[in-house]
Design a protein around this motif. Structure first.
Motif, PDB file in Angstrom:
ATOM      1  N   ILE A   1       0.854  -1.182   0.000  1.00 43.60           N
ATOM      2  CA  ILE A   1       0.000   0.000   0.000  1.00 43.60           C
ATOM      3  C   ILE A   1       0.892   1.235   0.000  1.00 43.60           C
ATOM      4  N   GLY A   2       0.369   2.353  -0.483  1.00 42.91           N
ATOM      5  CA  GLY A   2       1.168   3.573  -0.588  1.00 42.91           C
ATOM      6  C   GLY A   2       1.570   4.173   0.750  1.00 42.91           C
ATOM      7  N   PRO A   3       0.631   4.392   1.675  1.00 42.76           N
ATOM      8  CA  PRO A   3       0.989   5.012   2.949  1.00 42.76           C
ATOM      9  C   PRO A   3       1.960   4.140   3.745  1.00 42.76           C
ATOM     10  N   ASP A   4       2.944   4.764   4.377  1.00 44.85           N
ATOM     11  CA  ASP A   4       3.920   4.009   5.168  1.00 44.85           C
ATOM     12  C   ASP A   4       4.289   4.785   6.443  1.00 44.85           C
ATOM     13  N   PRO A   5       3.310   5.067   7.313  1.00 45.81           N
ATOM     14  CA  PRO A   5       3.609   5.807   8.545  1.00 45.81           C
ATOM     15  C   PRO A   5       4.572   5.038   9.437  1.00 45.81           C
ATOM     16  N   ALA A   6       5.264   5.746  10.306  1.00 45.68           N
ATOM     17  CA  ALA A   6       6.226   5.114  11.208  1.00 45.68           C
ATOM     18  C   ALA A   6       5.551   4.092  12.113  1.00 45.68           C
ATOM     19  N   SER A   7       4.268   4.269  12.358  1.00 44.34           N
ATOM     20  CA  SER A   7       3.522   3.357  13.234  1.00 44.34           C
ATOM     21  C   SER A   7       2.857   2.231  12.459  1.00 44.34           C
ATOM     22  N   ILE A   8       3.318   1.923  11.245  1.00 40.12           N
ATOM     23  CA  ILE A   8       2.615   0.980  10.382  1.00 40.12           C
ATOM     24  C   ILE A   8       2.511  -0.416  10.987  1.00 40.12           C
ATOM     25  N   ASP A   9       3.427  -0.774  11.889  1.00 42.11           N
ATOM     26  CA  ASP A   9       3.346  -2.081  12.543  1.00 42.11           C
ATOM     27  C   ASP A   9       2.245  -2.130  13.593  1.00 42.11           C
ATOM     28  N   SER A  10       1.673  -0.979  13.929  1.00 46.62           N
ATOM     29  CA  SER A  10       0.652  -0.924  14.983  1.00 46.62           C
ATOM     30  C   SER A  10      -0.646  -0.274  14.524  1.00 46.62           C
TER      31      SER A  10
ATOM     32  N   ALA B   1      -2.865   9.398   6.485  1.00 47.01           N
ATOM     33  CA  ALA B   1      -1.492   9.253   6.950  1.00 47.01           C
ATOM     34  C   ALA B   1      -0.570   8.994   5.764  1.00 47.01           C
ATOM     35  N   SER B   2       0.660   9.460   5.871  1.00 49.16           N
ATOM     36  CA  SER B   2       1.613   9.216   4.790  1.00 49.16           C
ATOM     37  C   SER B   2       2.820   8.477   5.346  1.00 49.16           C
ATOM     38  N   GLY B   3       3.960   9.147   5.544  1.00 48.18           N
ATOM     39  CA  GLY B   3       5.098   8.448   6.116  1.00 48.18           C
ATOM     40  C   GLY B   3       6.396   8.752   5.411  1.00 48.18           C
ATOM     41  N   MET B   4       7.304   7.767   5.473  1.00 52.54           N
ATOM     42  CA  MET B   4       8.688   7.982   5.056  1.00 52.54           C
ATOM     43  C   MET B   4       8.845   8.116   3.537  1.00 52.54           C
ATOM     44  N   CYS B   5       8.297   7.147   2.799  1.00 50.81           N
ATOM     45  CA  CYS B   5       8.492   7.101   1.351  1.00 50.81           C
ATOM     46  C   CYS B   5       7.265   7.564   0.573  1.00 50.81           C
TER      47      CYS B   5
ATOM     48  N   GLY C   1       5.310  10.317   0.515  1.00 47.39           N
ATOM     49  CA  GLY C   1       5.207  11.644  -0.056  1.00 47.39           C
ATOM     50  C   GLY C   1       3.760  12.060  -0.233  1.00 47.39           C
ATOM     51  N   THR C   2       3.493  12.871  -1.256  1.00 49.97           N
ATOM     52  CA  THR C   2       2.115  13.267  -1.571  1.00 49.97           C
ATOM     53  C   THR C   2       1.545  12.443  -2.716  1.00 49.97           C
ATOM     54  N   ALA C   3       2.381  11.633  -3.359  1.00 49.89           N
ATOM     55  CA  ALA C   3       1.938  10.890  -4.542  1.00 49.89           C
ATOM     56  C   ALA C   3       1.242   9.590  -4.197  1.00 49.89           C
ATOM     57  N   ASN C   4       1.563   8.998  -3.049  1.00 45.82           N
ATOM     58  CA  ASN C   4       1.072   7.654  -2.760  1.00 45.82           C
ATOM     59  C   ASN C   4       0.275   7.571  -1.460  1.00 45.82           C
ATOM     60  N   ASN C   5      -0.239   8.708  -0.969  1.00 43.81           N
ATOM     61  CA  ASN C   5      -1.067   8.651   0.231  1.00 43.81           C
ATOM     62  C   ASN C   5      -2.449   8.077  -0.109  1.00 43.81           C
ATOM     63  N   THR C   6      -3.296   7.950   0.899  1.00 44.45           N
ATOM     64  CA  THR C   6      -4.606   7.335   0.673  1.00 44.45           C
ATOM     65  C   THR C   6      -5.426   8.126  -0.334  1.00 44.45           C
ATOM     66  N   TYR C   7      -5.388   9.440  -0.243  1.00 51.49           N
ATOM     67  CA  TYR C   7      -6.164  10.262  -1.172  1.00 51.49           C
ATOM     68  C   TYR C   7      -5.818   9.917  -2.617  1.00 51.49           C
ATOM     69  N   GLN C   8      -4.549   9.743  -2.892  1.00 51.91           N
ATOM     70  CA  GLN C   8      -4.105   9.507  -4.271  1.00 51.91           C
ATOM     71  C   GLN C   8      -4.272   8.061  -4.706  1.00 51.91           C
ATOM     72  N   THR C   9      -4.334   7.118  -3.761  1.00 54.02           N
ATOM     73  CA  THR C   9      -4.343   5.699  -4.145  1.00 54.02           C
ATOM     74  C   THR C   9      -5.647   4.988  -3.805  1.00 54.02           C
TER      75      THR C   9
ATOM     76  N   PHE D   1      13.341  16.008  13.573  1.00 50.77           N
ATOM     77  CA  PHE D   1      13.560  14.978  12.561  1.00 50.77           C
ATOM     78  C   PHE D   1      12.370  15.021  11.613  1.00 50.77           C
ATOM     79  N   GLY D   2      12.477  14.346  10.495  1.00 58.12           N
ATOM     80  CA  GLY D   2      11.332  14.362   9.596  1.00 58.12           C
ATOM     81  C   GLY D   2      11.657  13.924   8.193  1.00 58.12           C
ATOM     82  N   HIS D   3      10.642  14.023   7.348  1.00 57.94           N
ATOM     83  CA  HIS D   3      10.709  13.571   5.965  1.00 57.94           C
ATOM     84  C   HIS D   3      11.166  14.751   5.109  1.00 57.94           C
ATOM     85  N   ALA D   4      12.475  14.872   4.971  1.00 62.92           N
ATOM     86  CA  ALA D   4      13.069  16.100   4.447  1.00 62.92           C
ATOM     87  C   ALA D   4      12.665  16.378   3.002  1.00 62.92           C
ATOM     88  N   LEU D   5      12.509  15.338   2.169  1.00 66.52           N
ATOM     89  CA  LEU D   5      12.170  15.567   0.765  1.00 66.52           C
ATOM     90  C   LEU D   5      10.853  16.303   0.602  1.00 66.52           C
TER      91      LEU D   5
END
Length: 942
Positions: free
Chosen positions: A128-137, A148-152, A154-162, A428-432
């Protein structure tokens, strides 16, 4: 409101079982807590199992004007999943899934954990596109409802887009399934005016060029402030607008009962580097340089963030020697093949060429190092919380700057925090994506602290939302934390649009009121969660909930997080002298908190700060009855006699079973347990016969020697009635001797016990005394550590590793088999599909892959059911609290359908597994013995 809630309960009593209408103070407190720094206690918690029940709750709440909030995993950070009214909690009934189009899409119910979705997609090399840091929980319901989005991602693969399709329940109980043409047609017919209003809002928005441009501009960035207004400019059809409005609506517009994602490719080859730069300005320039390359993620960490994790195992020592202003980027690069990965790595290195670094940049492809980097990054927020002062909470701000303003934004935001006295904040954060998290400890109890936090937030809003037109909540959801500032970020026109959307879909304002939209200017300063000092074992917990998916009691009573919540509240009430409220929590604590805790330590494997809630429970048990040695002390002294008596008792019970048969025995045992007020242990057909004691063959003078310690469980419990199987002790000796080893059994082995049986009940002195006895016996048997020691039961090895002399080389059975036995046996895998249960102790020792490797060497197919990290048998709890074992293993029978046998490495666990799977479970040593039975032993030199 109390009378209205009572009316809701009465209305639901004929629809939902009373056990799922929760009103007692302990569970309302526990189930009502989430990962945010806010606290509201629901008056009623309802565990709904299906849409029909959900519709009934919504109808009752509408009739009686009672607000309702939906809750999935409760890992959200902005206060969007709490309420002082009715909380609808999702359980295991909402975990269905369906894989579509060879994994290119997947339909998920809201109770599916994010990582489980990716596990299901793994065979298709998708995720799935979203990959939040808490994805294991976290669960799909929260991922979608918060966008929710996460590390990889971005704005292209969040729930809204996918999002491809969605099944939703609106405030009036109407169900719409966008994947079902009949459902869509019926909705258009019955709710045409609603769709027309949404379409009109879209037309009006698109016609307002300035507003439409602003909306598009805002969603260049990660943005979860307010409703998904991009739906009004991206779509013209009312169904599509509604579907996308539901994404990120935080349960304020309706309930998402399933969602279909378009999945993305999960590139199999991965590499990562920790790149250290001398200052933040250089780090931000490096981020901009990487923006044009095909890197998957770039995670920024400032010096304070690095300092918070620099003692983690595996990180380079040079981390501690970095200059004060240094910062780091965790750069992740992925590819579908070696050529693609190498090119992308080369492009990343070229982009960074010429930038000063603290040390050369090196990418690693080593799986363990790569995983360790990401584990540390994902656990950074809780890890920071662990070093805060006792009695303080931890606050995380989640903002996004336009990437072109990242450098100056970081500098000015750092100045804001320093100006208000938050020098210990980390970044800290998702710098891109320009998405930064500032984390800092905050005590709200001291005078002036709320005002200091209020002033900080005002400056953050001015800087991020107004000066740089960034996002005040990039990915954590608006919640209560940012609801007062939505208009300031978006402006009056957009804010008015949001209120119109809310009025259309929730006209009575009963769905999660005050979340996302509020008229309360100080909502973010209200209902702040107290975190009093309660116990040194748990004071560092920030209630993130990462521990919950692996807890065997999570569907029965409480999770580790919830036990900590209750213990803290008890401490607070004691400190404030509120004894009546404290006593109210006591009423359920014995069963919910203590009796049903397996104390297996699995929570520690997921906790970013290493808290083992089992230690708290054992300490509490010790306070309760640890000092009472009337039974434990003599049992410890005469342990050999006690095990002989246990075998005699098992023999007597087994004799009665043979005499009267299983049906009558089951009825008799049930009545006896009932009459004893459940003091007698539960009897099941899986109850073992007494074990037969087997001694090793006479000394042969072989050079390969091993000391074998049979656990007390395997000395007592033999195979179940009707099973044609050797005892575990006999199996172990046969396998070891077949491998050409001389086996030494320490004396007096019938008296020996690692102490776990005593430790789990809080008898810590006796537990340690028994461990000392084993230590002395093993030092003698091994000639002071000359020979390795193997024990047939994994939990015992885990316990001994904690207590015994470092001279002893202690081996868990699968480790010893894998390292020292298989190469000396001629293995012919059995032609069967087998089930494998890796015990919690083996998982804690990191032995899952080794366990699986041994099983795969000995059987044609190995099935490992997902989501059953601990069976919940927990020593004798499977006999005394059998519902814990049953709850932990619910669904096991379906998961192992088609398997002929199951294997594990703890005899008591195997009893419960056999009871709840429909197939017999045996020791893994039984599988090795079967697979090597017909083959000649490989030559072994003496």
């Amino acid at each position: 409101m109390a009378h209205a809630v009572d009316a809701v309960i009465e209305a639901l009593s004929g629809v939902i079982d009373s056990s799922r209408l929760i009103t007692d103070p302990l569970r309302r407190l526990a189930y009502g807590t989430d990962a945010s720094f806010y606290r509201l206690i629901p008056q009623l918690v309802v565990r709904v199992d299906n849409e029909r029940e959900l519709q009934a709750v919504l109808a009752a709440c509408t009739t009686h004007e009672v607000s309702v909030t939906f809750r999935a995993a409760g890992t959200s950070l902005s206060g969007q999943a709490i309420t002082d009214s009715v909380l609808i909690q999702l359980g295991r009934a909402w975990q269905q899934h369906r894989i579509l189009d060879d994994g290119r899409a997947i339909t998920l119910q809201p109770g599916v954990i994010g990582a489980r979705a990716n596990q299901l997609l793994l065979p298709f090399q998708r995720k799935i596109g979203p990959d939040p840091a808490s994805i294991d929980s976290c669960m799909i319901g929260g991922i979608a409802a918060n966008n929710a989005s996460g590390m990889c991602c971005g704005t292209a693969n969040n729930t809204y887009q996918t999002v491809q399709d969605m099944r939703m329940v609106l405030a009036d109980g109407t169900v719409l399934d966008t994947a079902d043409s009949a459902s869509v047609a019926d909705f258009r017919r019955r709710h045409g005016p609603l769709l027309a209003r949404l379409e009109a809002l879209g037309e009006r928005t698109r016609a307002n060029t300035a507003l439409a441009d602003r909306i598009r501009h805002k969603y260049r960035l990660k943005n979860t402030m307010g409703y998904s207004l991009n739906s009004l400019v991206d779509f013209s059809d009312g169904i599509s607008i509604l579907k996308h409005l539901m994404v990120g609506s935080e349960g304020t517009l309706g309930f998402i009962s399933s969602i279909t994602y378009r999945t993305i490719v999960d590139e199999p080859l991965k590499a990562a580097a920790l790149a250290f730069f001398p200052d933040m300005a250089t780090t931000c320039r490096a981020t901009l340089a990487l923006k044009s390359t095909a890197v998957s993620a770039v995670e920024l960490m400032d010096r304070a963030a690095l300092r918070s994790v620099e003692d983690q195992p595996g990180l380079p020592e040079s981390l501690k020697r970095l200059p004060e202003g240094a910062a780091a980027l965790l750069v992740d690069v992925r590819g579908n093949d070696e050529v693609e990965l190498d090119k992308r790595l080369g492009d990343a290195m070229a982009a960074l060429e010429g930038l000063p670094t603290c040390e050369p940049i090196e990418f690693t492809r080593d799986v363990s190092t790569y995983s360790m980097y990401w584990k540390i990054r994902k656990g950074m927020f809780p890890a920071v919380g662990a070093v805060r002062d006792k009695g303080t909470t931890v606050v995380i701000e989640d903002v996004a700057f336009p990437i072109e303003h990242l450098e100056e934004g970081v500098r000015q935001l750092t100045d804001v925090f320093a100006r208000h006295g938050y020098q210990d904040a980390i970044l800290f954060g998702h710098a891109l994506e320009g998405n930064l998290h500032f984390v800092f400890p905050q005590g709200f109890e001291r005078a002036g602290e709320i005002e200091r936090y209020e002033a900080l937030m005002e400056d953050v809003v001015q800087l991020v939302g107004e000066r740089y037109d960034g996002s005040l909540k990039a990915e954590h959801g608006t919640g209560r934390n940012m609801a007062p500032f939505v208009e300031r970020e978006w402006g009056a026109d957009a804010y008015q649009l949001m209120w119109e959307i809310k009025a259309l879909l929730d006209p009575r304002n009963l769905l999660n009121p005050d979340v996302i939209l509020t008229r309360k200017a100080t909502l973010h300063l209200e209902n702040l969660k107290p975190l009093p000092a309660a116990d040194n074992l748990i004071d560092h917990c920030i209630e993130c909930g990462f521990c919950e998916p692996v807890c065997p009691s999570r569907h029965l009573t409480l999770t580790p997080r919830q036990r900590i919540v209750v213990r803290r509240e008890m401490a607070r009430l004691e400190q404030e002298g509120r004894h009546e409220e404290r006593n109210a929590l006591d009423k359920g604590w014995q069963y919910d908190g203590l009796d049903t805790c397996a104390a297996d330590g699995m929570c520690q494997t997921r906790c970013p700060v290493g808290i083992n809630t089992g230690d708290l429970i054992r300490a509490w048990r010790h306070e309760q009855h640890g000092a009472d040695q009337r039974l434990s002390a003599p049992l410890s002294r005469h342990f050999g006699a006690a095990t002989r008596m246990a075998r005699w008792g098992l023999g007597a019970v087994n004799g009665v079973h043979r005499l009267i048969g299983t049906p009558r025995m089951s009825r008799l045992a049930f009545k006896a347990r009932h009459l004893s007020h459940e003091q007698l242990p539960l009897w099941t057909p899986a109850m073992p016969r007494p074990a037969e004691t087997t001694l090793p063959s006479a000394s042969s003078g072989r050079m390969r020697r091993v000391v074998y310690l049979p656990s007390c469980a395997t000395r007592m419990f033999g195979p179940a009635e009707g099973q044609q199987e050797l005892s575990v002790m006999a199996l172990t000796l046969k396998v070891l001797e077949r491998a050409g080893m001389e086996v030494i059994v320490p004396e007096p082995f019938n008296q020996l016990c690692c102490g776990m049986a005593f430790q789990s009940k809080g008898h810590l002195d006796e537990a340690n005394a028994k461990a000392d006895e084993v230590n002395k016996a093993l030092l003698v048997a091994t000639e002071n550590g000359r020979w390795p020691v193997v024990c047939d039961t994994s939990p015992c090895v885990s316990r001994m590793n904690e207590r015994l002399d470092g001279k002893l080389s202690l081996f868990e059975p699968v480790v010893f088999i894998h390292a020292h036995v298989l190469d000396y046996l001629s293995i012919e895998p059995v032609d069967e599909s087998i089930a494998l249960h890796v015990t919690c102790s083996s998982r804690r020792m990191g032995l899952t892959d080794t366990f699986k490797a041994v099983a795969q060497a000995c059987a044609r197919e190995v099935v490992m059911p997902a989501g059953m990290e601990c069976c919940g048998f927990a020593g004798d709890k499977g006999f005394q609290v059998p519902e814990l074992n049953a709850s932990a293993l619910e669904g096991l029978e379906q998961a192992v359908a088609g398997c002929e046998r199951g294997y594990s490495n703890s005899r008591t666990c195997e009893i419960g597994l056999s009871q709840h799977s429909g197939i017999p479970y045996y020791s893994i040593l039984s599988l090795v013995e079967r697979a090597s039975r017909n083959g000649a032993r490989k030559p072994v030199s003496n």
